[in-house]
Every structure is written in structure tokens, then in C-alpha cells.
Design an enzyme around this catalytic site. Structure first.
Site, PDB file in Angstrom:
ATOM      1  CE  LYS A 160      -1.767  18.149   4.385  1.00 43.28           C
ATOM      2  NZ  LYS A 160      -2.055  16.812   4.907  1.00 43.28           N
ATOM      3  CB  THR A 161      -6.053  17.095  -1.638  1.00 39.84           C
ATOM      4  OG1 THR A 161      -5.072  16.250  -1.029  1.00 39.84           O
ATOM      5  CG2 THR A 161      -5.844  17.084  -3.146  1.00 39.84           C
ATOM      6  CG  ASN A 162     -11.120  18.834  -1.127  1.00 41.62           C
ATOM      7  OD1 ASN A 162     -10.687  18.205  -2.089  1.00 41.62           O
ATOM      8  ND2 ASN A 162     -12.119  18.400  -0.390  1.00 41.62           N
TER       9      ASN A 162
ATOM     10  CE  LYS B 223       1.390  10.990   4.497  1.00 49.93           C
ATOM     11  NZ  LYS B 223       0.996  12.396   4.666  1.00 49.93           N
TER      12      LYS B 223
ATOM     13  CB  SER C 211      -4.768  11.903   7.542  1.00 49.10           C
ATOM     14  OG  SER C 211      -3.374  11.862   7.743  1.00 49.10           O
TER      15      SER C 211
ATOM     16  NE  ARG D 270      -4.933   7.487   0.099  1.00 48.95           N
ATOM     17  CZ  ARG D 270      -4.424   8.412   0.908  1.00 48.95           C
ATOM     18  NH1 ARG D 270      -3.768   9.441   0.435  1.00 48.95           N
ATOM     19  NH2 ARG D 270      -4.606   8.315   2.205  1.00 48.95           N
TER      20      ARG D 270
ATOM     21  CE1 TYR E 131      -3.134   3.057   0.594  1.00 51.69           C
ATOM     22  CE2 TYR E 131      -1.587   3.603   2.349  1.00 51.69           C
ATOM     23  CZ  TYR E 131      -2.619   3.964   1.507  1.00 51.69           C
ATOM     24  OH  TYR E 131      -3.118   5.239   1.564  1.00 51.69           O
TER      25      TYR E 131
ATOM     26  NE  ARG F 233     -13.265  15.786   9.830  1.00 50.61           N
ATOM     27  CZ  ARG F 233     -14.103  15.893   8.802  1.00 50.61           C
ATOM     28  NH1 ARG F 233     -15.380  16.080   9.023  1.00 50.61           N
ATOM     29  NH2 ARG F 233     -13.681  15.790   7.569  1.00 50.61           N
TER      30      ARG F 233
ATOM     31  CG  ASN G  58      -6.815   5.265   2.498  1.00 49.31           C
ATOM     32  OD1 ASN G  58      -6.746   6.476   2.312  1.00 49.31           O
ATOM     33  ND2 ASN G  58      -5.743   4.530   2.756  1.00 49.31           N
TER      34      ASN G  58
ATOM     35  CG  ASN H 258     -12.668  26.586   3.500  1.00 47.68           C
ATOM     36  OD1 ASN H 258     -13.600  26.920   4.237  1.00 47.68           O
ATOM     37  ND2 ASN H 258     -12.385  25.318   3.242  1.00 47.68           N
TER      38      ASN H 258
ATOM     39  CB  CYS I 250      -8.819  17.787   8.020  1.00 49.91           C
ATOM     40  SG  CYS I 250      -9.204  17.027   9.599  1.00 49.91           S
TER      41      CYS I 250
HETATM   42  C1  OXD Z   1      -2.053  10.857   4.965  1.00 52.12           C
HETATM   43  C2  OXD Z   1      -1.791  10.886   3.526  1.00 52.12           C
HETATM   44  O1  OXD Z   1      -1.842  11.876   5.626  1.00 52.12           O
HETATM   45  O2  OXD Z   1      -1.936   9.847   2.864  1.00 52.12           O
HETATM   46  O3  OXD Z   1      -2.483   9.813   5.482  1.00 52.12           O
HETATM   47  O4  OXD Z   1      -1.393  11.957   3.028  1.00 52.12           O
HETATM   48 MN    MN Z   2      -0.897  13.419   4.486  1.00 45.09          MN
END
Ligand code: OXD
Ligand code: MN
Length: 596
Positions: free
Chosen positions: A254-256, A208, A250, A379, A199, A410, A377, A506, A252
Site C-alpha cells: 500500500k505504501t509503495n 489501528k 498488510s 518500521r 510495539y 496477492r 517488521n 501499476n 501487499c
Molecule cells: C498493518 C500496518 O496493516 O501496520 O499491519 O499498517
Molecule cells: Mn495497515
């Protein structure tokens, strides 16, 4: 012929190959020809499925094992020689003991397989921010993902030269055995070992493992910061762009936020928002005394479900070419993909993330995990350069100067829509007390507060108290430090409905934040910090939000904050005896102000 003569690299690869015993070793050179051959090979074995090339050019689908769908915090270890250096929040194993244990799992694990050698750079090769890594893996899926997520090629080996200064990553799929899955970091040896997973978060070692856990350790040693932060730029109608970093736990959004589309009120005036990064920022003090940031990654590894033309059109467009989808629904009628929340037309002929025929009519929200077609989850791995709003500074080796750092979580009641800390030190404290409440989307109880300092709880490669001390120390080295804020898009009313519209709106909060950075707007001081005057949050063009709504969103409820203070005390105690005294002083001062 190997593409490098670097003795440190070659000796290490030999040692790892002796242990894992692959049939052959293949060096990844970053070329399109080699990538294409690997895609063809992965398709021939069923590891990947080539999707409809007219509708989704360059796109592929992969399914992980059913037991292997997310990061595994419980099996992630920081192996420093002294346990106390990993701290109480991380799992720790003695390095020698860990190596002995994992050596057993790695031994012979690549028999009959190929070991791929991936030389990669986090951030632009040759930039002052760049750090190099080599990942060894027996998975083509990993190679193809790393080609999107990082900068791969022989230029990395050239830049490394004869140096031993690179991060050694070893990944073996082995048996994908959950019981023997380990993601381990040896920060004192610049080494990462990952075994029994396929994964992304566990096996794309640049992300990470390196760019946060190992890099945070290096940043502390070398005087810079590795943070779980998006980076975005707000371009003003006069062409000037201001940059903001934001850290949210994670899931919340961030990508948006990183790919936000401005509300019409702003876009009509000529405002634009540009994405520099959606997950990780490396930050250094520039010669001009400001804090500068790069996104060390080269792509996005985003969550698919919930991504749609309303929530994040930029992300959706980004995934329409050159993308690897993992664990989404396969629409077998036209060989495309689908996920929950994409649109209201689930495919009639479909295979779910487990690889079984899927009938969307069996979907039951209460049993989401069992009945959804795409894993929650699931992707997309997509190239940053394919994002319509990618910043022109994305590959600037110098990075971008940061005006504001925004923390968020959140919280149904406690945190107001936005507040500003009173100093860098107070801002670091605000980061240390960050928290999020669990939602019905996750397993377990709803509304439980999980403290997630700086959104780095699972990603700090050393003791959390020492990490806070590093934040405080950094503040003394940045003459023109960014201002630090906290936002909460998730306040709810008595019925549990979100009060703030979120998403593109936002931007209205970001505009207040930037106005504060410029000293252009006043604020009210409260026990927790500066809160906007309600009329300074622009609600022009918003249908259901009035000045009173904003007032409600900005209230600071002393009772719930005092409850939170008790929860913070318990968390600080858990972090242990390296919590800086400054943080305790800040906490005591907050409590006193709340009680005054
Ligand atoms: C996470 C990610 O924070 O996949 O879990 O970015
Ligand atoms: Mn992340």
C-alpha cells in the site's frame, strides 16, 4: 493547572491515575520544546538513540523488546456487551470481566513512572471528519510517535470543550509480558485499553485501534466509513486531479502504491501522482453526492525492509529527517541506520534489532528471522509533510472526492491483473471475497489463502456480516458513488516468477481504472466482471511485457474461480448468520455465471 476544565476528561484521568499510580502526570502540548526535552530524556535512559544529525537530522532509533515486534491479533479483543455484536471473526471478552482482568495488570503499573496525557485529533482539528482522542501512556516512545502520527496539542482540548465525545485510550508498558499482553476495545464506551506492549501497532492507539476498529463502529452508527485504504491523486497534464482509494491486506505494497513514481512514458507527458494517505481512509458522502475521503493520520508508520531507491524513493526521502526508526540495524561506524533491501552495502560495524553485534555475512535467507539485521517488521515513523509527493490536499479539512475504490490481494493464479465490478453492490461483494496467499516471507505454509475482506479482517470493530451490510447500505446513500475495482499485481508464471512488473508500472492499471470511471474506454464482460481489452493497458516503454503478456494477465480461469467459490462459502459460513442475503445472492450468481 490543567490545560482543560473538561470534567469528563479530568475525572477519567483521575480514575486511571488512581489505578496505575504514576509518580507524576505530564500533559503533552504539541510544542517542539517539550518534544525536544522528551527526546533528550529518552536518549539519557537508552530508550532512544540519537542518530547522526548531519546525515539524518531529527532522526532517532528505538528497539522494542524482542518478544514485542508486531501486532498481536490473537490478543486483540472487541468487548461489546453482547458477544454476537463482536462477531465470529473477532476475539471477544465480556466487558466487565475484561476490565477486572486488566485492572489487575494496570494496578500500580506506573509506580515510579510518568503518565503522559496526549490530546490528539484524527484528521484536521475542526474538520467535519475530525474525531478526538486522549491517550494516557507511560512511554516517551509512544508520545514521540503520536506527535508524528497524529495532530497533538491544546487546540484539540479547545475543540473538545466541555464535551464527553472523545476516545479514551490507556496504555501501560507494565512488564512487556507476552502472556499478559492485551489490546482491547470497548466500542460502546469509546475506550481502548492496551497493556504489556511497546510495539507501534499495539500502542499508538490513534492508528489501528481508534482510526479503524473504534471508527468503523462509529461510522456504522453515524453513516460513514473507516477503511484500511491508501488515498492517492493522479494529476493529468491539464492540471485536473482524480483520486483513488485502495485497500490491500498488510504487506501487499500500500505504501509503495500510495507514493508511486509514474513511468517515464507518463511523467514526460506531465502526469503526476500525489499521496494523500498510505494506510487509512475515512469516507463521507459530500453535499455534491460524491464520496469524500480524508487520511486521518499525520504521518507514516511504514515497514523499512525492502524500502529503497527503486521500490519507493519517496518513502526513503521521507525518512531522511524527523524520523523514529524502530528495530532496524544501527550502523555504529557513522551512527546511521540500515535494513535488508536498502542497498547492497550492509554496514561492517553494526548492532542488530535485538541489540547484539551483527555480522552481515551470517545472513541466511532461509533463516531470515534469526539472521537478519533489521526485524522483517522494523518500521519508520515519519512525518507526512516530509514526503516529496505529499498532496496539497493532505490537510484539506473537506478531504478529496473519490472516483474509484480499488481492492487487491496477492493471488498467484485466480484474480486477473484488474477487473471492474458491475455495481456498488457487486463491488461490495468483490470486497467481501478479497483474499491473499501467504508467501515464503511469512511463517507457515506457502500459498494458503487467507480471506481478508476489504483488508479489514483484523480491524472491523464489530460483526463482519454487519460490516458488509453497512457497505451495502452506504451504496444506497451515495448518488455519485465511486466505481469499484479489483487488482492483482502478483500473478506468477509456471516457474513462480511475477509476470507484471509492478511498482511504478501499476500506474498503467490506474489509468485504465480512471478511464473506465470517465466512460472513456470499453471492456469485456466476463463471469467476474469487466476485464480490460488487452490493448487498452498501455505497455509503451515496457521492455518485457507484450500484448500477449497482458492477455495472459487478464485471463479468468473458471476452474480456479470455482475452487475459490467453495473457499468463499466456507468463509461466509464462518462469518456466520449476519452475512447479508445480498452477498449470498451475489455469490450464487457468480457461481452460476462461472458454470454457464
Ligand atoms: C498493518 C500496518 O496493516 O501496520 O499491519 O499498517
Ligand atoms: Mn495497515
Amino acid at each position: 493547572m490543567t490545560p482543560t476544565n473538561n470534567k469528563f476528561v479530568l475525572d477519567w484521568i483521575n480514575e486511571m491515575a488512581e489505578m496505575t499510580q504514576p509518580d507524576q502526570i505530564v500533559w503533552i502540548d504539541g510544542s517542539e520544546e517539550q518534544a525536544e526535552a522528551l527526546r533528550a530524556e529518552a536518549c539519557s535512559t537508552g530508550e532512544m538513540i540519537k542518530l547522526n544529525q548531519e546525515k539524518l537530522p531529527g532522526c532517532y532509533l528505538h528497539r522494542t523488546a524482542v518478544n514485542d515486534v508486531a501486532r498481536v491479533e490473537g490478543r486483540t479483543f472487541i468487548c461489546t456487551s453482547k458477544k454476537e455484536d463482536a462477531g465470529n471473526i473477532n476475539n471477544w471478552m465480556d466487558p466487565a470481566e475484561c476490565k477486572a482482568k486488566l485492572t489487575k495488570l494496570y494496578t500500580g503499573s506506573m509506580k515510579g513512572r510518568t503518565m503522559y496525557v496526549i490530546p490528539y485529533s484524527m484528521s484536521v482539528v475542526g474538520s467535519p471528519f475530525a474525531k478526538y482522542g486522549i491517550e494516557l501512556t507511560d512511554s516517551i516512545y509512544v508520545v514521540l510517535n503520536m506527535l508524528i502520527m497524529t495532530r497533538v496539542g491544546n487546540d484539540v482540548l479547545d475543540a473538545l470543550g466541555e464535551s464527553a465525545d472523545y476516545i479514551k485510550g490507556l496504555h501501560a508498558r507494565a512488564d512487556i509480558d507476552e502472556e499478559n499482553r492485551y489490546i482491547v476495545h470497548f466500542p460502546e464506551e469509546n475506550t481502548i485499553w492496551s497493556v504489556n506492549s511497546g510495539y507501534g501497532g499495539n500502542v499508538l492507539l490513534g492508528k489501528k485501534c481508534f482510526a479503524l476498529r473504534i471508527a468503523s463502529f462509529l461510522g456504522r452508527k453515524e453513516g460513514w466509513m473507516a477503511e484500511h485504504m491508501l488515498i492517492l491523486g493522479v494529476e493529468y497534464p491539464d492540471g485536473e486531479t482524480k483520486y483513488v482509494c485502495a485497500a490491500f491486506p498488510s504487506a501487499c505494497g500500500k505504501t509503495n502504491l500510495a507514493m508511486l513514481i509514474p513511468p517515464e512514458y507518463y511523467s514526460k507527458q506531465g502526469y503526476k501522482v500525489w499521496c494523500v494517505g498510505d494506510d487509512i481512509a475515512w469516507l463521507r458522502v459530500g453535499e455534491d453526492g460524491r464520496l469524500w475521503a480524508v487520511n486521518p493520520e499525520n504521518g507514516f508508520f511504514g515497514v523499512a525492509p525492502g524500502t529503497n531507491l527503486n521500490s519507493n524513493p519517496n518513502a526513503l526521502y521521507t525518512t531522511m529527517k524527523d524520523t523514529i526508526f524502530t528495530n532496524v540495524v544501527h550502523n555504529t561506524a557513522d551512527n546511521t541506520v540500515w535494513w535488508e533491501g536498502l542497498d547492497k552495502n550492509p554496514p561492517a560495524e553494526a548492532i542488530d534489532w535485538r541489540g547484539n553485534p551483527w555480522d552481515y555475512r551470517t545472513y541466511d535467507k532461509a533463516r531470515k528471522l534469526e539472521t537478519s539485521g533489521a526485524h522483517p517488521n522494523s518500521r519508520f515513523t515519519a512525518k507526512a509533510i516530509n514526503c516529496p509527493c505529499i498532496s496539497k490536499e493532505f490537510s484539506n479539512p473537506a478531504g478529496v472526492p473519490i472516483s474509484a475504490i480499488v481492492f487487491g490481494g496477492r493471488r498467484a493464479k485466480t484474480a486477473p491483473l484488474v477487473y471492474q465490478s458491475t455495481s456498488w453492490q457487486n463491488g461490495a461483494f468483490v470486497g467481501s471475497i478479497m483474499a491473499s496467499e501467504t508467501t515464503a516471507a511469512a511463517a507457515g505454509a506457502v500459498g494458503v489463502v487467507r480471506r481478508d475482506p476489504m483488508a479489514m479482517r483484523p480491524f472491523v470493530g464489530y460483526d463482519m456480516g454487519d460490516y458488509w451490510a453497512h457497505w451495502l447500505k452506504m451504496g444506497t446513500t451515495i448518488p455519485h458513488a465511486p466505481k469499484i475495482f479489483h487488482v492483482n499485481w502478483f500473478r506468477t508464471d509456471a516457474e513462480g516468477n511475477f509476470i507484471w512488473p509492478g511498482f511504478g508500472d501499476n500506474m498503467r492499471v490506474l489509468m485504465w481504472i480512471l478511464a473506465r470511471c470517465e466512460g472513456k474506454v470499453d471492456a469485456d464482460i466476463t463471469p467476474i466482471g469487466y476485464v480490460p481489452k488487452a490493448e487498452d493497458i498501455c505497455i509503451e516503454g515496457l521492455e518485457d511485457v507484450t500484448l500477449d503478456t497482458i492477455k495472459e494477465l487478464l485471463t479468468v480461469d473458471k476452474e480456479s474461480w470455482l475452487e475459490d467459490v467453495e473457499n468463499i462459502k466456507a468463509f461466509y459460513a464462518q462469518v456466520g448468520d449476519r452475512v447479508p442475503q445480498t452477498m449470498y445472492d451475489e455469490l450464487a450468481a457468480l457461481e452460476a455465471r462461472l458454470k454457464a
